[in-house]
Design an enzyme around this catalytic site. Structure first.
Site, mmCIF file in Angstrom:
data_model
loop_
_atom_site.group_PDB
_atom_site.id
_atom_site.type_symbol
_atom_site.label_atom_id
_atom_site.label_comp_id
_atom_site.label_asym_id
_atom_site.label_seq_id
_atom_site.Cartn_x
_atom_site.Cartn_y
_atom_site.Cartn_z
ATOM 1 N N ASN A 108 3.052 3.326 4.080
ATOM 2 C CA ASN A 108 2.977 4.667 3.990
ATOM 3 C C ASN A 108 2.216 5.021 2.714
ATOM 4 O O ASN A 108 2.382 4.325 1.709
ATOM 5 C CB ASN A 108 4.388 5.420 4.125
ATOM 6 N N PHE A 112 3.982 12.551 -1.184
ATOM 7 C CA PHE A 112 4.784 13.584 -1.562
ATOM 8 C C PHE A 112 4.470 14.767 -0.727
ATOM 9 O O PHE A 112 4.352 15.976 -1.380
ATOM 10 C CB PHE A 112 4.887 13.972 -3.090
ATOM 11 N N SER A 171 7.213 5.951 -6.625
ATOM 12 C CA SER A 171 5.940 6.298 -5.635
ATOM 13 C C SER A 171 4.733 5.585 -5.874
ATOM 14 O O SER A 171 4.372 5.963 -7.022
ATOM 15 C CB SER A 171 6.131 7.670 -4.968
ATOM 16 N N ASN A 173 2.235 6.287 -4.319
ATOM 17 C CA ASN A 173 1.066 7.116 -3.727
ATOM 18 C C ASN A 173 0.917 8.296 -4.421
ATOM 19 O O ASN A 173 -0.020 9.136 -3.869
ATOM 20 C CB ASN A 173 1.614 7.478 -2.341
ATOM 21 N N THR A 174 1.128 8.498 -5.651
ATOM 22 C CA THR A 174 0.658 9.504 -6.528
ATOM 23 C C THR A 174 0.114 8.983 -7.880
ATOM 24 O O THR A 174 1.080 8.163 -8.487
ATOM 25 C CB THR A 174 1.875 10.715 -6.769
ATOM 26 N N LYS A 205 15.208 6.467 -9.513
ATOM 27 C CA LYS A 205 14.721 5.529 -8.575
ATOM 28 C C LYS A 205 13.597 4.809 -9.013
ATOM 29 O O LYS A 205 12.496 5.445 -9.506
ATOM 30 C CB LYS A 205 14.294 6.303 -7.175
ATOM 31 N N ASN A 234 11.983 1.561 -4.633
ATOM 32 C CA ASN A 234 11.092 2.284 -3.576
ATOM 33 C C ASN A 234 10.296 1.371 -2.795
ATOM 34 O O ASN A 234 10.651 0.094 -2.928
ATOM 35 C CB ASN A 234 10.198 3.149 -4.487
#
Length: 341
Positions: A108, A112, A171, A173-174, A205, A234
């Site tokens: 993915n 967010f 994450s 993805n940011t 996390k 994660n």
């Protein structure tokens, strides 16, 4: 029924299936679906919170806290919603969610996507938790000029409602978010969030991609900063050998291929923290035997998510039942007795 559910879900576009699953679980919750029966040996207290069992839902499935009651009814001991950011944001362009069926994995790059902190907190506050534990996972907006301030806002809003709050700095993805796992940035973040959490436990996390020096740094900061638990971890940006045609997509990889890496990092974090911080294992957990292995490696709790895509809504109860059998087989009267054994 679970097989039918899974086949129907996999016949749809992944993000469409995700949305429909949340809607279905949200509707089921309004029908007051019963919780799974309690198994006394599975109860465990972590950071002062009493978990009916150690098997939790990881953040990312119920991003906007729309299906808490329905998810609790699947048999989870805890449900973590989010990641919530102070302001609503659409996330990254689609497509951004990919099933790697041959690998029992997911990639993915959602970014967010959520409806914002205020709306998510309001739904969480109104939810019937039915005796389960609720965690709220918070993050920073992609365009935030002060990311620490975003986390402080999230913790301050979530702490009065949640049983625990998780700071998500892992994450992939940011852009730049994972930099907050390091050095002075992490120390500053934990101090600022600690000042507004009140008595609510604070979890952190982290990524499974941290090297030994990074893990040592996180361990020191977590202990010094009063973090109550570390979630390991994660999704990963690494790529083990994958069979699926989607294996080259950018984003975070989760599911079965993450299992070995996640288990190795759990052991490394256990060694680095010396048992001074509770650990929560995530990544590739899809059976009671795997949950049990992570507990014996030092985790007090486990979380799963991607395996639901392939095993369906019956998975949590199965994992809970298998875990109870493993404990009984080896003579452990409680989960706590098996942690780190």
């Amino acid at each position: 029924m679970a097989d039918l559910f899974s086949r129907l879900a996999r016949s749809l576009d992944p993000e469409t299936a995700h949305v429909l699953a949340i809607r279905a679980l949200g509707g089921w919750g309004t029908l007051h679906a019963p919780l799974a029966g309690a198994i006394p040996r599975l109860a465990i207290t972590v950071a002062g919170v009493s978990f009916p069992n150690p098997v939790g839902l990881a953040a990312g499935l119920d991003k906007d806290a729309r299906a808490i009651t329905g998810l609790m009814a699947l048999g989870f001991g805890s449900v973590e919603v989010g990641t919530l950011t102070p302001r609503a944001q659409p996330g990254n362009p689609k497509p951004r969610l990919f099933r790697l069926v041959e690998d029992r994995a997911v990639i993915n790059r959602m970014g967010f996507n959520n409806g914002g902190l205020a709306a998510g907190i309001a739904r969480a506050q109104a939810a019937d938790r039915r005796g389960g534990v609720l965690g709220i996972n918070v993050g920073a907006n992609k365009d935030a000029t002060d990311r620490v301030a975003d986390y402080v806002a999230g913790v301050a809003a979530a702490a009065p409602i949640a049983d625990y709050v998780t700071i998500n700095v892992s994450s992939p993805n940011t852009p730049g978010l994972r930099d907050l796992q390091q050095g002075a940035a992490l120390t500053e973040l934990l101090a600022a969030c600690g000042a507004v959490r009140g008595a609510t436990p604070l979890f952190l996390k982290i990524a499974p991609d941290l090297d030994a020096a990074g893990i040592d740094g996180v361990a020191r900061a977590a202990i010094d900063g009063g973090v109550d638990a570390l979630v390991i971890g994660n999704t990963t940006i690494s790529r083990p050998a994958l069979r699926s045609a989607h294996g080259s997509e950018t984003g975070g990889l989760s599911g079965a291929p993450l299992r070995t890496l996640a288990a190795d990092k759990l052991r490394e974090v256990r060694a680095a923290t010396g048992g001074h911080v509770a650990l929560i294992a995530a990544g590739g957990i899809d059976s009671g035997a795997e949950a049990y292995a992570r507990i014996r490696a030092g985790a007090s709790l486990v979380q799963l998510y991607s395996a639901l895509v392939y095993d369906g809504p019956g998975l949590p109860r199965r994992v809970v039942a298998e875990l109870a059998e493993c404990l009984a087989r080896d003579g452990f009267a409680s989960v706590a007795a098996a942690v780190g054994a």
